[in-house]
Design an enzyme around this catalytic site. Structure first.
Site, short mmCIF file in Angstrom:
data_model
loop_
_atom_site.label_atom_id
_atom_site.label_comp_id
_atom_site.label_asym_id
_atom_site.label_seq_id
_atom_site.Cartn_x
_atom_site.Cartn_y
_atom_site.Cartn_z
N ASP A 84 7.32 24.06 -12.46
CA ASP A 84 6.34 23.13 -11.89
C ASP A 84 6.88 22.63 -10.56
O ASP A 84 7.58 21.62 -10.50
CB ASP A 84 6.11 21.97 -12.86
CG ASP A 84 5.04 21.01 -12.36
OD1 ASP A 84 4.18 21.44 -11.57
OD2 ASP A 84 5.07 19.83 -12.76
N HIS A 123 -3.83 41.75 -26.40
CA HIS A 123 -4.34 42.35 -27.64
C HIS A 123 -4.91 43.75 -27.45
O HIS A 123 -5.34 44.38 -28.42
CB HIS A 123 -5.40 41.43 -28.26
CG HIS A 123 -5.41 41.45 -29.76
ND1 HIS A 123 -4.51 42.16 -30.51
CD2 HIS A 123 -6.22 40.82 -30.66
CE1 HIS A 123 -4.76 42.00 -31.80
NE2 HIS A 123 -5.80 41.18 -31.91
N ASP A 171 -0.63 44.22 -31.33
CA ASP A 171 -1.35 43.63 -32.46
C ASP A 171 -0.53 42.50 -33.07
O ASP A 171 0.61 42.22 -32.68
CB ASP A 171 -1.69 44.69 -33.52
CG ASP A 171 -0.47 45.45 -34.00
OD1 ASP A 171 0.63 44.86 -34.04
OD2 ASP A 171 -0.59 46.64 -34.34
#
Length: 416
Positions: A283, A386, A390
């Protein structure tokens, strides 16, 4: 008098914001003296003087946008008259023209039209589409491409031409929100934050994310770190948990290499990488930066700690080298450093996975005998692509990573 032209300061960068002028008009400057800080879409860059002289004019005010290859400031060297005007740019060669021929060294500084042409040349499009754009006095950079890698198609040009025109006056007025309230402040999204906005939308909309959460008992890891901290601090470095996270991750990747793979843009080919370059979200004052530690699998804990310290300091100052931002294969977002417990991270494309690490909490847990013990627990949330990872794959990978973190002495068996 010489005009200093803003040089190429990164691949694909055509403009940047002037953050801070280190000099004023009339100041005497020396060769290699810092002149100005500019913010690109990737990092804060410091530009130095090519030679000694006197600053005569600052073309771009602080906070405004400067174009690559356009005049940034003017200066006069000793013995140079005001009538002698030249253009100076700290690059090895002049930018190529649209026909692949180097620009004439004696040519005048590029006008805004020439800068637009430079920007447009970076947008992929066929010759026929470019001709259509020129016929309508448009710039390719103004048109959103729907083809592969942002390629502008004929249909995109026609849709742009048929889009309803918006007047400059209407566009410049702050429109009240749906709540009926006018904003108290409006500021442009630039630099790193603008790139972050674009990349996050692209990743979230084009990659199907699979999230997987787990708890990790880091009681033994914290104890080990406390024992090692004096040795690391004696060498002038800090030892956080990040080097342990990274080293354990590289060892787990060796057992599940698909986590370190990347899918091509056509989604029909996987590239596997033996080198594990682990990114860490920082950040910074410029926005979210993700520098990466290269080759973690071959580094010691101390070497990783040293790199983590260097990259964190550079990122928070907005001065990360471009090489440190490229080539990542997997990422860590340590949101727990700010107090968060859970997060659903967005993958740093084209990487396959990212993990968000929550804060460490001392919580009651049952041991193997049923007795309650005080244990240091942190939560982690993985996000995987995905399309080729999996649930079982990411669960097995996380279990291997967790095993190294909960019993850190096991990492010794795998160290070269």
């Amino acid at each position: 008098m010489s005009d200093f032209l803003l040089p190429d300061i990164g691949e694909g960068i055509v403009e940047c914001e002037v953050v801070e002028w280190r000099v004023a008009e009339g100041d005497t400057i020396e060769e290699d003296q810092p002149i100005v800080e500019v913010m690109t879409d990737k990092a804060l860059v410091e530009i130095t003087a090519p030679e000694a002289g006197t600053v005569t004019k600052l073309y771009v005010p602080q906070g405004k946008i400067a174009k690559v290859h356009a005049p940034l400031y003017a200066y006069q060297t000793a013995g140079q008259s005001n009538s002698d005007t030249t253009a100076t740019e700290q690059v090895p060669s002049a930018p190529p023209s649209s026909h692949g021929v180097a620009a004439d060294e004696d040519s005048q500084p590029p006008t805004s039209q020439a800068v637009t042409s430079i920007a447009s040349s970076k947008v992929p499009a066929s010759p026929a589409v470019r001709r259509l754009v020129r016929e309508h006095s448009l710039a390719l950079s103004e048109i959103s491409g729907s083809g592969k890698d942002g390629r502008v198609l004929k249909e995109d040009v026609l849709a742009h031409l048929n889009a309803p025109a918006v007047s400059t006056q209407t566009a410049s007025v702050s429109v009240p929100s749906s709540t009926g309230l006018a904003p108290s402040k409006v500021e442009p999204l630039r630099g790193v934050r603008a790139v972050m906005a674009k990349r996050m939308v692209e990743a979230a909309s084009s990659i199907p994310h699979f999230h997987y959460g787990e708890e990790i008992d880091v009681t033994e890891l914290l104890a080990l770190r406390e024992r090692l901290k004096p040795q690391v601090e004696a060498k002038g470095e800090r030892l956080t948990l990040m080097p342990f996270f990274m080293k354990a991750m590289a060892l787990a990747v060796a057992e599940t290499p698909i986590i370190n793979a990347q899918l091509n843009s056509e989604a029909n080919e996987l590239s596997y990488y033996d080198q594990c370059n682990i990114g860490m979200a920082v950040d910074s004052k410029a926005g979210l930066l993700v520098p990466n530690v290269k080759g973690v699998e071959g580094l010691t804990l101390f070497e990783i700690a040293k790199e983590v310290g260097r990259l964190t300091k550079a990122a928070r100052e907005g001065r990360v080298d471009q090489a440190d931002l490229k080539g990542g294969t997997i990422s860590i977002s340590n949101i727990g450093a700010l107090g968060g417990t859970y997060a659903a991270p967005i993958i740093n494309a084209p990487e396959a996975a990212i993990v968000a690490i929550g804060k460490t909490q001392w919580l009651p847990r049952f041991d193997e005998h049923g007795a309650v013990q005080r244990r240091a627990i942190l939560t982690v949330t993985w996000a995987g692509d995905h399309r080729f990872i999996d649930g079982g794959t990411i669960a097995r990978f996380c279990n291997a990573w967790k095993g190294f973190l909960e019993a850190p002495e096991n990492m010794l068996l795998h160290l070269a």
